[in-house]
Design a protein around this motif. Structure first.
Motif, mmCIF file in Angstrom:
data_model
loop_
_atom_site.group_PDB
_atom_site.id
_atom_site.type_symbol
_atom_site.label_atom_id
_atom_site.label_comp_id
_atom_site.label_asym_id
_atom_site.label_seq_id
_atom_site.Cartn_x
_atom_site.Cartn_y
_atom_site.Cartn_z
ATOM 1 N N GLY A 443 -40.413 -24.139 19.114
ATOM 2 C CA GLY A 443 -38.994 -23.575 18.499
ATOM 3 C C GLY A 443 -37.707 -23.515 19.344
ATOM 4 O O GLY A 443 -36.728 -24.524 19.119
ATOM 5 N N ALA A 444 -38.000 -23.342 20.611
ATOM 6 C CA ALA A 444 -37.561 -22.905 21.874
ATOM 7 C C ALA A 444 -36.865 -24.765 21.811
ATOM 8 O O ALA A 444 -35.597 -24.545 22.207
ATOM 9 N N ILE A 445 -37.796 -25.422 22.135
ATOM 10 C CA ILE A 445 -36.886 -26.660 22.589
ATOM 11 C C ILE A 445 -36.230 -27.387 20.993
ATOM 12 O O ILE A 445 -35.142 -27.829 20.631
ATOM 13 N N ALA A 446 -36.922 -27.625 20.238
ATOM 14 C CA ALA A 446 -36.450 -28.089 19.058
ATOM 15 C C ALA A 446 -34.819 -27.281 18.700
ATOM 16 O O ALA A 446 -33.840 -27.683 18.494
ATOM 17 N N PHE A 447 -34.887 -26.232 19.030
ATOM 18 C CA PHE A 447 -33.461 -24.909 18.080
ATOM 19 C C PHE A 447 -32.297 -25.750 20.225
ATOM 20 O O PHE A 447 -30.986 -25.692 19.795
ATOM 21 N N TRP A 448 -33.001 -25.487 20.902
ATOM 22 C CA TRP A 448 -32.352 -26.256 22.423
ATOM 23 C C TRP A 448 -31.624 -27.906 21.710
ATOM 24 O O TRP A 448 -30.469 -28.066 21.985
ATOM 25 N N ILE A 449 -32.674 -29.111 21.136
ATOM 26 C CA ILE A 449 -32.738 -29.943 20.818
ATOM 27 C C ILE A 449 -30.905 -30.225 19.488
ATOM 28 O O ILE A 449 -30.628 -30.711 19.475
ATOM 29 N N LEU A 450 -31.526 -29.374 18.476
ATOM 30 C CA LEU A 450 -30.278 -29.154 17.543
ATOM 31 C C LEU A 450 -28.800 -28.304 17.900
ATOM 32 O O LEU A 450 -28.398 -28.726 17.120
ATOM 33 N N SER A 451 -29.143 -27.236 18.893
ATOM 34 C CA SER A 451 -27.679 -26.937 19.104
ATOM 35 C C SER A 451 -27.179 -27.645 20.318
ATOM 36 O O SER A 451 -26.178 -27.510 19.727
ATOM 37 N N THR A 452 -27.907 -28.186 20.738
ATOM 38 C CA THR A 452 -27.170 -28.565 22.133
ATOM 39 C C THR A 452 -26.209 -30.053 21.395
ATOM 40 O O THR A 452 -24.918 -30.976 22.098
ATOM 41 N N GLY A 453 -28.007 -31.376 21.358
ATOM 42 C CA GLY A 453 -27.366 -32.406 20.693
ATOM 43 C C GLY A 453 -27.019 -32.916 21.522
ATOM 44 O O GLY A 453 -27.623 -33.134 22.442
ATOM 45 N N GLN A 454 -25.901 -33.959 21.734
ATOM 46 C CA GLN A 454 -25.361 -34.686 23.037
ATOM 47 C C GLN A 454 -24.681 -33.914 23.683
ATOM 48 O O GLN A 454 -25.421 -35.157 24.802
ATOM 49 N N ASN A 455 -24.423 -33.119 24.063
ATOM 50 C CA ASN A 455 -24.443 -32.585 25.416
ATOM 51 C C ASN A 455 -25.887 -32.701 25.813
ATOM 52 O O ASN A 455 -25.798 -32.595 27.336
ATOM 53 N N ALA A 456 -26.675 -32.414 25.573
ATOM 54 C CA ALA A 456 -27.493 -32.381 26.386
ATOM 55 C C ALA A 456 -27.958 -33.676 27.480
ATOM 56 O O ALA A 456 -28.395 -33.981 28.660
ATOM 57 N N GLU A 457 -28.130 -34.912 26.521
ATOM 58 C CA GLU A 457 -28.329 -36.307 26.120
ATOM 59 C C GLU A 457 -27.462 -36.188 27.356
ATOM 60 O O GLU A 457 -27.970 -36.787 28.727
ATOM 61 N N ASN A 458 -26.357 -35.804 27.785
ATOM 62 C CA ASN A 458 -24.833 -36.039 28.945
ATOM 63 C C ASN A 458 -25.165 -35.598 29.695
ATOM 64 O O ASN A 458 -25.192 -36.102 31.151
#
Length: 628
Positions: A443-458
């Protein structure tokens, strides 16, 4: 007898406050704040010093704005040379004399501000053209002045009384100290209630001490909340380009600047609480913001202020009020939830940097508030008697929700590793334990990916080749070590004190390092467990997990800063100690041991010491602000 001693203590506290406030007023409040403005000489300037002679006045002109209780000027003078009198005159553009004063040469202070017009009551709402003349009347021996910069610049200070702001600082700080003493010792209340009583006036005080947009990146978070407010109000923005949003024109006029900002205190008081806002909107570029929890309350309060047509200043403080309420609620709940070492959370909640950010629209408030609550709730799950029932689904749901809300914020998804420090024996079965832990992690990882999106990839594939990326560090780890060494050597003090708090505003308003260090000492003392609390032991395996979270958080902060650091830099840009605040409770819990323990409960005295320290920090911030 005990009650009598406590009341005597209250009298002594009130006497201390009276003396402190009196000294504070005499030293700073009575002098007022200064608004520095410059005029330029109308005649030729030659050499370092310009001679003043009878019949040969110097004339300066320029625009000034503001309200004064006296006007001072700064210039250098020949030391011990010349005696006589000087007439200073200020006129408007039409030649009308607005102020006139005569003063002696020997009263002019070298390289300091000298009152030219001590009783001036000039007030200009908008910039007005004026002429200042320095006219020698009598003279014995040579006399000259050194003007600032090329072209002969005369620096004027508009001196404005700060009686109203001074009263607010004294009332709120004194309220925290007196109420703190009463409800800590005379009529004791639980620590989480005591925190609300003392933290509320203190965080309101910090919010007042730092005018709008004086907190780093506050502008971004304010307008991100504003953009979400548009959706609540049903404003159709489909015709606008991406990143463009509607905003009331009056809500775009907040200056972004560091000190001096003492003169803005009076303006804040004058503008707060008025319902003269409009509903007319213009479109401007504004951030959307992607961290949901960080903007919920500021968005709601901004929306309410717009519906009530409150003016811009009141709307801005309404947004701040959303963060203040979130901080007070989570701070109090953290102290309530912790079964042991409540003072750790109390002291951290009083750190100047925490109050500084909590009184703003910064989304850091959500991060450290959730970080504190998660650490306290973890203690609630693991520090229980052996006969305690297993963790219920409600308890785990609270832990999981808080963890998922924190996950999208900066690098704090690593705090989810705290599930590894919850013993399997605390669950009804091993199967249920691993199921609950895996569900929380996913749940934490999914929420992190959904909320940060492109920012995390950058952060992994930075398209800006002028900054460091992960592959650069893997190719040349020695360069990373050199960068770390240079950064620690250059900013070692700053890294510590931007955590406890003595680098405020845009890191330009600095207070005593001694006071900042005192809060660090208080946290160390709060980390010493009582003898009776040692029945709840944090195991070595749990300490490894806590240490791993702290190390990974530090590493994540360093790496994120590296992504903003140019490859030609010799040190890492943007690292600040405040980013470690959310995991500081975990660091403090690592200090549990059987050697250094207290025999009795000293939490109330320790927490009240933090309140007393805050009194002096707040007064020093005010003093530095009005003297800037």
């Amino acid at each position: 007898m005990k009650n009598r001693k406590r009341w005597i203590g209250l009298v002594l506290v009130c006497l201390m406050l009276a003396v402190t406030d009196w000294f504070f007023w005499q030293e700073y409040g009575e002098k007022g704040t200064k608004s520095t403005q410059a005029l330029f000489c109308n005649g030729p300037i030659t050499g370092e010093y310009t001679s003043l002679e009878v019949g040969n006045p110097l004339e300066f002109s320029g625009e000034i704005v503001g309200k004064a209780n006296g006007i001072a000027a700064s210039f250098g003078t020949y030391e011990n040379l010349g005696r006589g009198s000087l007439q200073a005159t200020i006129k408007d553009a039409q030649g009308k004399v607005l102020e006139k004063n005569t003063l002696q040469y020997e009263n002019l202070k070298d390289n300091e501000f000298t009152l030219l017009f001590p009783n001036s009551k000039l007030s200009f709402e908008t910039p007005q053209q004026v002429i200042v003349t320095l006219h020698p009347l009598t003279q014995e021996g040579p006399f000259g002045i050194a003007l600032h910069q090329q072209g002969g610049q005369l620096v004027l200070d508009f001196i404005e009384k700060v009686t109203g702001p001074f009263i607010i600082v004294c009332v709120l700080s004194n309220l925290a100290v007196v109420a703190g003493y009463l409800f800590a010792f005379v009529w004791p209340v639980p620590l989480h209630i005591l925190f609300l009583i003392v933290a509320a006036p203190l965080v309101l005080l910090y919010s007042f001490l730092f005018p709008p947009q004086e907190i780093p990146d506050e502008s971004y978070h304010f307008y991100a909340s504003y953009a979400k407010s548009n959706r609540l109000l049903g404003l159709d923005e489909t015709s606008l380009q991406e990143g463009i949003h509607y905003v009331r024109q009056e809500d775009t006029g907040f200056p972004i600047a560091g000190p001096p900002f003492g003169e803005r205190y009076n303006k804040t008081l004058q503008q707060l609480g008025h319902r003269d806002g409009t509903t007319d909107v213009i479109s401007i570029p504004m951030p959307d913001g992607n961290r949901i929890i960080s903007y919920v309350l500021p968005t709601l309060f901004i929306t309410l202020a717009r519906l009530l047509k409150l003016n811009a200043m009141t709307l801005y403080y309404a947004a701040r009020m959303g963060n203040i309420l979130f901080f007070l609620l989570l701070g109090s709940l953290s102290i309530w939830a912790a079964p042991v070492r409540k003072s750790i959370f109390f002291i951290l909640g009083l750190w100047p940097m925490v109050l500084h950010l909590s009184g703003s629209v910064s989304y850091d408030v959500a991060m450290f508030s959730l970080g504190f609550f998660i650490a306290a709730w973890w203690l609630r799950l693991v520090c229980v008697p052996e006969t305690a029932p297993p963790i219920s689904w409600k308890q785990w749901a609270v832990f999981s929700i808080a963890m998922m809300l924190l996950a999208p914020c900066k690098v704090y998804i690593v705090v989810a590793l705290l599930v590894l420090a919850v013993p399997t024996s605390r669950f009804a079965s091993k199967k249920y334990a691993w199921g609950a832990k895996i569900a929380l992690g996913v749940g934490a990882i999914a929420f992190w990916i959904l909320s940060t999106g492109q920012n995390a990839e950058n952060y992994l594939t930075n398209s800006n080749t002028e900054n460091y990326v992960l592959t650069d560090l893997l190719k040349a780890p020695s360069d990373l070590l050199q960068l770390l060494f240079n950064t620690l050597y250059r900013d070692k003090d700053k890294l510590v004190f931007t955590m406890t708090g003595n680098h405020f505003a845009w890191f330009t308003l600095r207070t005593s390092t001694l006071l900042a260090a005192a809060f660090l000492v208080l946290l160390l003392i709060a980390s010493v467990w009582e003898k009776d609390e040692l029945i709840y032991k944090i195991t070595n395996q749990q300490k490894i997990v806590l240490a791993m979270i702290f190390i990974l958080t530090t590493g994540g902060i360093v790496y994120a800063a590296l992504c903003w650091t140019g490859v030609d830099e010799s040190y890492i840009l943007g690292i600040q100690g405040r980013y470690l605040i959310p995991v500081m409770p975990l660091a403090a819990l690592l200090l549990q041991n059987k050697i250094y323990v207290t025999q009795k409960n000293t939490d109330r005295a320790l927490c009240y010491s933090g309140v007393i320290l805050e009194l002096f920090v707040a007064m020093e911030i005010f003093q530095v602000a009005i003297a800037s």
